[in-house]
Scaffold this motif. Structure first.
Motif, PDB file in Angstrom:
ATOM      1  N   ARG A   1       8.505  15.589  13.483  1.00  0.00           N
ATOM      2  CA  ARG A   1       7.471  15.218  14.512  1.00  0.00           C
ATOM      3  C   ARG A   1       6.279  14.228  13.608  1.00  0.00           C
ATOM      4  O   ARG A   1       5.796  13.546  14.189  1.00  0.00           O
ATOM      5  CB  ARG A   1       6.648  16.252  14.942  1.00  0.00           C
ATOM      6  N   THR A   2       5.967  14.752  12.302  1.00  0.00           N
ATOM      7  CA  THR A   2       4.960  14.010  11.816  1.00  0.00           C
ATOM      8  C   THR A   2       5.278  13.695  10.435  1.00  0.00           C
ATOM      9  O   THR A   2       6.168  14.081   9.730  1.00  0.00           O
ATOM     10  CB  THR A   2       3.787  15.061  11.712  1.00  0.00           C
ATOM     11  N   SER A   3       4.265  12.581  10.071  1.00  0.00           N
ATOM     12  CA  SER A   3       4.400  12.145   8.602  1.00  0.00           C
ATOM     13  C   SER A   3       3.166  11.435   8.197  1.00  0.00           C
ATOM     14  O   SER A   3       2.240  11.328   9.027  1.00  0.00           O
ATOM     15  CB  SER A   3       5.719  11.049   8.825  1.00  0.00           C
ATOM     16  N   CYS A   4       2.969  11.099   6.884  1.00  0.00           N
ATOM     17  CA  CYS A   4       1.573  10.513   6.437  1.00  0.00           C
ATOM     18  C   CYS A   4       2.106   9.741   5.150  1.00  0.00           C
ATOM     19  O   CYS A   4       2.857  10.358   4.201  1.00  0.00           O
ATOM     20  CB  CYS A   4       0.582  11.753   6.179  1.00  0.00           C
ATOM     21  N   ALA A   5       1.373   8.575   5.136  1.00  0.00           N
ATOM     22  CA  ALA A   5       1.645   7.833   3.771  1.00  0.00           C
ATOM     23  C   ALA A   5       0.453   7.968   3.128  1.00  0.00           C
ATOM     24  O   ALA A   5      -0.566   7.851   3.474  1.00  0.00           O
ATOM     25  CB  ALA A   5       1.829   6.094   4.490  1.00  0.00           C
ATOM     26  N   ASN A   6       0.830   8.338   1.796  1.00  0.00           N
ATOM     27  CA  ASN A   6      -0.290   8.497   0.915  1.00  0.00           C
ATOM     28  C   ASN A   6      -0.713   7.331  -0.112  1.00  0.00           C
ATOM     29  O   ASN A   6      -1.912   7.348  -0.527  1.00  0.00           O
ATOM     30  CB  ASN A   6      -0.002   9.629   0.079  1.00  0.00           C
ATOM     31  N   ASP A   7       0.061   6.336  -0.504  1.00  0.00           N
ATOM     32  CA  ASP A   7      -0.179   5.504  -1.395  1.00  0.00           C
ATOM     33  C   ASP A   7       0.710   4.200  -1.109  1.00  0.00           C
ATOM     34  O   ASP A   7       1.826   4.444  -0.594  1.00  0.00           O
ATOM     35  CB  ASP A   7       0.107   5.946  -2.884  1.00  0.00           C
ATOM     36  N   VAL A   8       0.344   2.874  -1.607  1.00  0.00           N
ATOM     37  CA  VAL A   8       1.153   1.679  -1.517  1.00  0.00           C
ATOM     38  C   VAL A   8       0.687   1.028  -2.844  1.00  0.00           C
ATOM     39  O   VAL A   8      -0.222   0.933  -3.188  1.00  0.00           O
ATOM     40  CB  VAL A   8       0.742   1.128  -0.062  1.00  0.00           C
ATOM     41  N   ASN A   9       1.764   0.245  -3.280  1.00  0.00           N
ATOM     42  CA  ASN A   9       1.525  -0.546  -4.515  1.00  0.00           C
ATOM     43  C   ASN A   9       1.729  -2.005  -4.066  1.00  0.00           C
ATOM     44  O   ASN A   9       1.920  -2.273  -2.830  1.00  0.00           O
ATOM     45  CB  ASN A   9       2.404  -0.342  -5.727  1.00  0.00           C
TER      46      ASN A   9
END
Length: 307
Positions: free
Chosen positions: A219-227
């Motif tokens: 149901r859920t997700s979260c993005a924590n970082d991007v290069n």
């Protein structure tokens, strides 16, 4: 218990761990050195939240006088960064230039405000989305790119937490949300691509706005970082349940082509990816934590070779 919070191109990993007395300790890990207790300030409890390409480390720690202050550890020397007038602050990110961002309690109020330190000794209050940086509205800065653009979350005029982008030219900008959900921005790269969570992981760009990145089946997700390549890491529910009947969560890597890869665990049922390095010789390093076979939480470093 230990959790890795950040990793740089040199393979230096920082994070937090519990010692034998249950105290929270900041650590630095490198393959050649193993794990090192940083002891950044004079008190007991400390955190290490980010490390830049120069090996400078940002976090927070007890001062020994009942306060908790942001610090920057540079070339073996720890600098107490102070506060916005309150008794608590913490640094969550540091860029290649040594600019530091995080949050601090403000004078005469219990709320926290996002801050940026671009000039040594000068902590700038970034305000909030609640109007003119009022002391009653909360904001927290989570990341800063090399141009000094800051992202985080802040209360809007209606009290809803929303992801923000702050620049010196334009101030604090509301990035919106996915539907009616709250939102928070957790990472920004030098192309001003912003990632975070709003029920689902998202990617925000000036051209496309906020785009839903989906999940690993849950149901859920979260993005924590991007290069700077556009590789994104985070955590997602999978649709499965663990032995306690709770949703299984797994670390993911989303490639620039849109494919989302599950990164696995140390033998347990849960994992989460907190940070991704820039590519070095075609290799990405991803820091986070995972349950082991005994359900203990362990700091972890994934190494991914790009094709």
């Amino acid at each position: 218990m230990s959790q890795a919070k950040a990793v740089n191109r040199l393979g230096q990993v920082v994070g937090t761990s519990r010692d034998a007395l249950g105290r929270t300790r900041a650590f630095l890990w490198h393959e050649d050195l193993g794990i090192v207790d940083l002891k950044p300030l004079t008190g007991v409890n400390a955190s290490a939240n980010d490390v830049n390409e120069n090996g400078e480390i940002a976090g927070g720690g007890d001062t020994g006088f009942g306060d908790f202050h942001a610090y920057l550890l540079s070339e073996g020397t720890s600098f107490d960064l102070g506060t916005l007038g309150g008794n608590e602050s913490e640094a969550l990110a540091v860029n290649r230039r040594g600019h530091v961002t995080g949050h601090s309690r403000v004078a005469g109020a219990v709320v926290k405000h996002a801050f940026l330190i671009a000039d040594p000794g000068r902590m700038v209050d970034l305000g909030s989305l609640g109007g003119a940086g009022g002391a009653g509205a909360m904001s927290i800065a989570h990341d800063v790119n090399d141009e000094g653009a800051v992202v985080g979350l802040a209360e809007t005029r209606t009290g809803q937490p929303h992801a923000f982008l702050w620049t010196a030219a334009d101030g604090m900008r509301d990035l919106g949300a996915l539907g009616a959900a709250p939102s928070m921005a957790l990472g920004i790269n030098n192309r001003v691509e912003v990632v975070g969570g709003s029920g689902h992981a998202f990617l925000w760009t000036e051209q496309a706005g906020m785009v839903d990145l989906g999940t690993l089946g849950g149901r859920t997700s979260c993005a924590n970082d991007v290069n700077d390549l556009g590789c994104i890491v985070g955590v997602s529910q999978t649709g499965g349940t663990d032995a306690r009947g709770l949703p299984v969560t797994r670390a993911f890597l989303r490639m620039p082509d849109g494919s989302m890869l599950e990164l696995g665990t140390l033998g347990g049922e849960h994992s989460s990816a907190a940070a991704v390095s820039e590519a070095d010789g075609g290799v990405l390093r991803i820091a986070g934590h995972s349950h082991d076979a005994g359900a203990a939480v362990r700091a972890v470093l994934w190494t991914v070779r790009l094709e």
